[in-house]
Design a protein around this motif. Structure first.
Motif, short mmCIF file in Angstrom:
data_model
loop_
_atom_site.label_atom_id
_atom_site.label_comp_id
_atom_site.label_asym_id
_atom_site.label_seq_id
_atom_site.Cartn_x
_atom_site.Cartn_y
_atom_site.Cartn_z
N ASN A 100 -19.96 89.81 46.31
CA ASN A 100 -20.54 88.44 46.32
C ASN A 100 -21.87 88.38 45.56
O ASN A 100 -22.13 87.43 44.82
N GLU A 101 -22.67 89.42 45.79
CA GLU A 101 -23.97 89.46 45.09
C GLU A 101 -23.79 89.57 43.57
O GLU A 101 -24.51 88.96 42.79
N LEU A 102 -22.73 90.38 43.23
CA LEU A 102 -22.47 90.54 41.79
C LEU A 102 -22.01 89.22 41.17
O LEU A 102 -22.45 88.85 40.08
N LYS A 103 -21.08 88.52 41.89
CA LYS A 103 -20.58 87.23 41.37
C LYS A 103 -21.75 86.25 41.19
O LYS A 103 -21.87 85.54 40.21
N GLN A 104 -22.62 86.22 42.20
CA GLN A 104 -23.79 85.32 42.16
C GLN A 104 -24.67 85.63 40.95
O GLN A 104 -25.12 84.75 40.24
#
Lengths: 241, 181
Positions: free
Chosen positions: A221-225
């Motif tokens: 999720n952090e990477l997508k963000q």
């Protein structure tokens, strides 16, 4: 001026009684004038003898300077009376009180009085601490003001242009040129803390920057963000250009 | 030998006779000045101290004494100033130690060996201590020393009228004190 003859003629003409002349009826002894001077001298001598008798006999004494002080004493007495009269009018009760001071002092005090005290070295006046309070408060306030203002300027002016200007005015290159190479080498060798240890810094940073480890520790999720924000950033930059 | 003030001053100005002239001045005025001070400060020890100070000041200042006033007046003025300074300092000390300065003087009177509260002379002294300092000076100079207002005016540098008024006020206050105590 009328003469004696003229006067006699006048008298003869007016009266018969006086026509025999004007001899005086008084009689004086024949030798009176011969003895006059000697008699007079005897009288004078007699008076002198009398004077000697009336002089004060040695048994009578009077204080020294009695006559020279007499007028002063009489005047003092008159003044005392004046003061008494004044007091009688103002506070009559005080006239009845003896004017003798009741304090006593040793009889020999005045005979033995000497200035034994050491004179002080200076005649500086001792200033009283509390005479003018407002002056002290004003002085204290102005001192506090001066300290506060200097403190304020000292604090804020350290980072100001004035300080910068003072640094700027130093000719560093000129000063360094004056120093010999040997001196510089010695200085650098003896002051290790001035050298920058690049090995240590790079070593630490390399340890921290391991991309594989970093990516493993980041969630999906952090990477997508991150990717989403990075993509928007690129678009914005493009729009801006 | 009795010398007048002018002769004494002339002798004082001669270096060879300076000290003997000064000794003669002390002898001539010591008693009058002593009692003038004693009536103001009460204690003998304080009086002795102040009398010494007065004559030290006289020694220092006599050479420049301009003879505008009589020597007697000048000496009285020095002694009076000493008294007022001393009483002022005493008052301040009393303020620090929470005592009353004037009560201190009354206590000094009561502490005197010969004190007898029933005697009018002592009552008079206690009454005098109730007066303000300058009024006390005026009263003492007039009542005890029979000093004319003219001379007093030169010593205290105050007008004769003011001195007369001050003396009358003082006399009335003292009479009131004596009649009511």
């Amino acid at each position: 001026m009328e003469t004696r003859e003229t006067i006699l003629k006048e008298l003869n003409a007016k009266t018969v009684i006086l026509d025999k002349g004007i001899d005086l009826p008084y009689i004086v002894s024949d030798n009176y004038f011969d003895r006059f001077s000697s008699n007079l001298m005897k009288v004078i001598q007699g008076l002198e003898e009398e004077k000697e008798v009336t002089l004060p006999v040695p048994n009578f004494t009077m204080p020294d300077n009695y006559f020279s002080q007499l007028s002063d004493n009489i005047l003092a007495s008159i003044k005392r009376d004046e003061i008494k009269d004044e007091l009688l009018l103002v506070a009559p009760e005080l006239v009845t009180i003896s004017k003798e001071v009741p304090y006593k002092v040793s009889e020999k005090y005045f005979d033995n009085f000497n200035v034994t005290k050491k004179p002080q070295t200076d005649d500086a006046k001792v200033l009283t601490l509390y005479k003018k309070k407002w002056l002290q408060i004003a002085a204290a306030a102005s001192i506090a003001g001066v300290i506060a203002i200097s403190g304020y300027f000292a604090h804020y002016n350290t980072s100001s242009n004035d300080t910068y200007a003072s640094y700027k005015s130093v000719d560093v290159q000129g000063s360094v040129k004056k120093v010999s190479d040997d001196d510089l080498e010695k200085y650098l060798n003896n002051n290790d803390y001035l050298t920058v240890n690049t090995d240590e810094i790079t070593g630490d940073e390399n340890e921290d920057l391991n991309p594989k480890q970093e990516i493993k520790s980041v969630s999906d999720n952090e990477l997508k963000q991150y990717l989403k924000e990075a993509g928007e950033g690129k678009k914005t930059v493009k729009k801006g250009i | 030998m009795h010398l007048d003030d002018r002769e004494l001053l002339d002798l004082f100005r001669e270096s060879s006779t300076k000290e003997s002239a000064f000794a003669a001045i002390i002898k001539k005025f010591q008693e009058r000045l002593y009692w003038h001070i004693r009536k103001m400060v009460i204690s003998h020890d304080d009086t002795n101290d102040m009398l010494q100070n007065v004559f030290i000041k006289v020694w220092k200042g006599l050479e420049n004494f301009r003879e505008d006033s009589q020597l007697y007046t000048w000496l009285y003025r020095i002694a009076t100033n000493e008294c007022l300074t001393f009483l002022e300092q005493r008052k301040k000390k009393a303020t620090f130690s929470l005592e009353d300065g004037d009560n201190g003087l009354s206590n000094s009177i009561k502490a005197d060996q010969g004190f007898d509260g029933n005697k009018l002379e002592w009552k008079l002294q206690l009454a005098i201590q109730t007066l303000p300092e300058r009024q006390r000076l005026v009263f003492n100079l007039r009542y005890f020393d029979a000093m004319p207002y003219e001379r007093m005016s030169k010593i205290l540098e105050t007008s004769e009228g003011a001195l007369k008024a001050s003396y009358h006020h003082a006399a009335k206050k003292i009479e009131h004190y004596i009649l009511n105590n």
